[in-house]
Design an enzyme around this catalytic site. Structure first.
Site, PDB file in Angstrom:
ATOM      1  N   ASP A 230       0.802  -1.238   0.025  1.00 31.10           N
ATOM      2  CA  ASP A 230       0.038  -0.020  -0.166  1.00 31.10           C
ATOM      3  C   ASP A 230       1.033   1.024  -0.111  1.00 31.10           C
ATOM      4  O   ASP A 230       2.056   1.167   0.361  1.00 31.10           O
ATOM      5  CB  ASP A 230      -1.083   0.116   1.207  1.00 31.10           C
ATOM      6  CG  ASP A 230      -2.081   0.871   1.039  1.00 31.10           C
ATOM      7  OD1 ASP A 230      -2.058   1.791   0.155  1.00 31.10           O
ATOM      8  OD2 ASP A 230      -3.192   0.838   1.484  1.00 31.10           O
TER       9      ASP A 230
HETATM   10  C1  BGC Z   1      -4.954   3.352  -0.277  1.00 34.46           C
HETATM   11  C2  BGC Z   1      -5.056   2.317  -1.222  1.00 34.46           C
HETATM   12  C3  BGC Z   1      -4.834   3.212  -2.497  1.00 34.46           C
HETATM   13  C4  BGC Z   1      -3.638   3.746  -2.540  1.00 34.46           C
HETATM   14  C5  BGC Z   1      -3.226   4.784  -3.883  1.00 34.46           C
HETATM   15  C6  BGC Z   1      -3.641   3.991  -0.241  1.00 34.46           C
HETATM   16  O1  BGC Z   1      -3.756   5.007   0.872  1.00 34.46           O
HETATM   17  O2  BGC Z   1      -4.902   2.456   1.004  1.00 34.46           O
HETATM   18  O3  BGC Z   1      -6.122   1.806  -1.326  1.00 34.46           O
HETATM   19  O4  BGC Z   1      -4.985   2.231  -3.701  1.00 34.46           O
HETATM   20  O5  BGC Z   1      -3.589   4.614  -1.210  1.00 34.46           O
HETATM   21  O6  BGC Z   1      -4.070   5.843  -3.825  1.00 34.46           O
END
Ligand code: BGC
Length: 747
Positions: A230
């Site tokens: 993530d």
């Molecule tokens: C989120 C993800 C997301 C990623 C990119 C993160 O903060 O938890 O779900 O895909 O950011 O935006």
């Protein structure tokens, strides 16, 4: 591009290390000298959030204008794999047209608490439903050549301390509740990518959790895609790679991979592990190039029409005492700010830039009165808005109130503090219901809310966060040009305090203990026989369905076989409609705690009035098994199981009992504290106990004779509870014999 293995051979250690981090917010790194291009990935999952300017993962900066489809919370309520498939296909085509190689989703986390700020991005409290919906989406997206990225792996069930907290979960709960949806998208969906979560599980961060990323994901499930973090989840970079993490995102200018290079040189990370990570990312890039369809053209107007259709498939008619559907000639007032400015998506990384969301007021096209009713940015009642709304309600046949959670209540990064609607909305509904008994409430929001006025309103239609066409779909459903067919993918408890995680959400000091274990959602409410507002699986229709002829091809199977189940569903009402046929399995007797029933199959069936269709399901071992920590595997305890066809977990329409025989025996270490009862489950236990009993001076039969028949059960219970060690004190075994016995059992 050359083949991935060839490229790897030509890469320096520094190139490899650097390649394991992104170029910027949304791209993998290119290696120009070896002809490796950079690939773009974007959020999803219910639309394309492609940022052409400055990137961010919080929904702050602009992304391209496009179509926002229903969010996962709504989609799951469709109970319809076809809905997921057409959505996956539409998004896949859009990614091709926009040159995006991977869409970040689906979000598969289980709704442990109604308060999780991101519940709108997740499917269900039920792992089977989440897995099925996610898998249908992944397959369709990937059929278009776009990689899916199942997230957030795993146990990321809250936003509080999401980047640093630890979810404390026992082994059985992990495997029965929090992992199966991921397992399904890996094994059946063949997802090309997995995003590991920010949080830790039992104190080990997911980004460096070898048990999760290697032992379970790759060794047990046979996953051959790549794992991406993530955004910003990396703590110890080299440890991550050693544990099965492949790509760090977002990366950027500082992501040179120095830590990795150092670890390889110092011998704390093997170059073989690094090579594997590089290979997997290279294969993703290669796959993306091979599947590239640059000529794809998309028609956003057609996609808007699709968004409208899908939105109507997801809505759940929770209550209807006759006000719905609205006849064309009834006078109607739309009341509430959300009638004019609908809520249709949540905030954060999934936020889609929509040029023109359609409101119900716009869709109704001037045929209804409108009163604003409340200020959506406030909790306090505005007396003028309230009295105008009450006057409007008095003057029409049917007042339709548009209520729900305001924007600020549902966002990535923060959990809700309570499960209530704003006070001003509750007051408005009370006041309107008092003056008009045919009051209808439309709910917009991505998660459950308490509905204190439920007994006083005529009907409730829950639209969840249903995408940019939500207003049009609401009107389609209210007036009956579409028939509601959605069913709740989560229980609506009467009040927050009833939720099983209530005492352990969101934890303290970054540690949250999943103390309720496997009893999440309906597994808990049904076990406790607790009144709920609306049960899991509940959803009404403007027609009715009858269920008959529930049959099985075999009434008794081994757990290595599968069982074919069929049931006939008939539309016995006057309108075409869709039934969500739900198959639950109930273990009649078990030596371990089990939920009353669990969803193990479902099918959505469209039926014209009077039409019937046979629906069939196949159940295999997993439908009857629980996770047994003693053998670290799914395990079936032989006995009777009831197959139940339901319209919700609390409305079982017909049932049939089958016998399933487990074919594996439980092997576990025997010690002096192992009881005779436990030993009965051991592969060699029964024989040994039999021998002990027959050589005993006073047999069980003699004892019960002398004690009287009524005491037999008590006697048995007492015997089963005796630990082996105590047999020495009772003079039944010598210490040497006990030692020998334990050794034989453990051999
Ligand atoms: C989120 C993800 C997301 C990623 C990119 C993160 O903060 O938890 O779900 O895909 O950011 O935006």
């Amino acid at each position: 591009m050359m083949n991935a293995t060839e490229i790897l051979k030509q890469m320096t250690l520094e190139e490899k290390a650097a390649f394991c981090s992104g170029r910027d917010f949304w791209h993998t790194k290119a290696i120009e000298r070896l002809g490796v291009p950079s690939v773009m990935m974007c959020d999803g999952p219910h639309g394309l959030r492609k940022q052409e300017g400055e990137g961010d993962h919080l929904g702050i900066n602009k992304s391209i204008e496009t179509v926002c489809y229903p969010t996962a919370a709504a989609l799951a309520a469709s109970f319809d794999r076809e809905v997921m498939a057409v959505l996956g296909e539409a998004l896949g085509k859009e990614c091709q047209a926009e040159n995006v190689g991977m869409l970040l989703g689906p979000g598969l986390n289980i709704k442990r608490s109604p308060l999780c700020g991101r519940n709108f991005e997740y499917f269900s409290e039920d792992p089977y439903l989440a897995g099925e919906m996610g898998t249908a989406y992944v397959k369709a997206l990937q059929k278009e050549g776009i990689a899916a990225c199942a997230k957030h792996f795993a146990c990321n069930n809250q936003e509080t301390r999401r980047m640093s907290g630890s979810s404390q979960v026992d082994e059985r709960t992990l495997h029965e509740i929090y992992l199966p949806a991921f397992e399904k998208v890996v094994k059946e969906g063949k997802t090309r990518s997995i995003m590991c979560a920010y949080n830790a599980i039992n104190d080990v961060f997911c980004a460096e959790n070898k048990t999760l990323l290697k032992d379970i994901l790759r060794d047990e499930w046979g996953y051959d895609g790549f794992v991406v973090t993530d955004w910003g989840a990396v703590k110890d970079r080299a440890k991550g790679v050693a544990s099965g993490l492949d790509l760090e995102m977002p990366g950027g200018p500082n992501a040179t991979g120095e830590e990795i290079v150092r670890a390889v040189k110092e011998g704390t990370l093997s170059e073989e592990d690094l090579d594997q990570a590089v290979l997997r990312v290279l294969r993703f890039v290669q796959g993306t190039l091979e599947k590239r369809r640059p000529d794809t053209v998309i028609d956003r107007d057609a996609n808007r029409a699709l968004a409208r259709r899908l939105a109507s498939e997801c809505a759940v008619l929770m209550k209807n005492e006759g006000a719905l559907p609205l006849a064309a000639d009834v006078s109607v007032a739309f009341i509430g700010e959300f009638a004019d400015k609908p809520r249709y998506q949540g905030a954060g990384s999934s936020h889609i830039n929509v040029p023109h969301p359609v409101s119900a007021l716009e869709a109704a096209g001037g045929s209804v009165q409108y009163a604003r009713g409340y200020d959506a940015h406030s909790d306090t009642t505005n007396p003028e808005l309230l009295s105008a709304a009450v006057e409007a309600a008095k003057s029409v046949d049917v007042p339709v109130i548009f209520a729900g959670l305001p924007d600020a209540f549902e966002t990535e990064g923060a959990d809700r503090e309570h499960m209530r609607l704003p006070d001003n909305q509750n007051e408005l509904i009370d006041a309107v219901a008092k003056v008009n008994p045919r009051t209808v409430v439309v709910l917009y929001g991505g998660s459950t809310v308490e509905l204190p006025w439920i007994a006083h309103v005529n009907s409730v239609l829950c639209m969840y966060l249903d995408g940019e066409q939500t207003g049009a779909a609401t009107v389609d459903l209210l007036y009956g040009s579409k028939n509601p067919g959605g069913h709740l993918a989560e229980t609506w408890p009467v009040r927050l305090q009833d939720n099983p995680s209530y005492l352990n959400f969101p934890g303290e000091d970054g540690v949250v203990t999943y103390a309720e274990g496997i009893f999440v959602g309906y597994r808990y409410y049904d076990k406790k026989e607790m009144p709920v507002l609306f049960p899991f699986g509940h959803g009404l229709s403007y027609t009715r369905f009858a269920y008959e002829k529930l049959t099985v091809d075999k009434e008794s199977i081994l757990d290595t076989d599968s069982i074919h189940v069929t049931v006939t569903v008939k539309n016995i009402g006057e309108r075409p409609g869709k039934a969500a046929v739900q198959l639950y399995v109930r273990d009649v007797e078990s030596t371990v705690r089990r939920p009353v029933r669990e969803l193990k199959a479902f099918e959505k069936v469209a039926l014209a009035p009077g039409e019937s269709k046979e629906v069939s399901f196949v159940l295999d071992k997993r439908a009857f098994a629980y996770w047994e920590p003693k053998c670290h595997d799914f395990f079936v305890e032989s006995g009777a199981f009831v197959l139940e066809i339901g319209e919700s977990s609390r409305n079982i329409r017909c049932e049939k009992t089958v016998q399933v025989e487990g074919t594996t025996l439980l092997s576990f270490p025997v010690t002096e504290t192992t009881t005779i009862g436990q030993l009965l489950k051991h592969p060699k236990g029964e024989i040994i106990i039999g021998q002990m009993m027959s050589s005993s001076t006073m047999s069980h039969a003699d004892q019960t004779d002398s004690m009287g028949e009524g005491s037999e059960r008590m006697m048995q219970q007492m015997m089963l509870g005796i630990p082996l060690g105590s047999l020495v004190s009772y003079g039944r075994l010598t210490p040497a014999k006990l030692k020998e016995l334990i050794e034989t059992l453990n051999a």
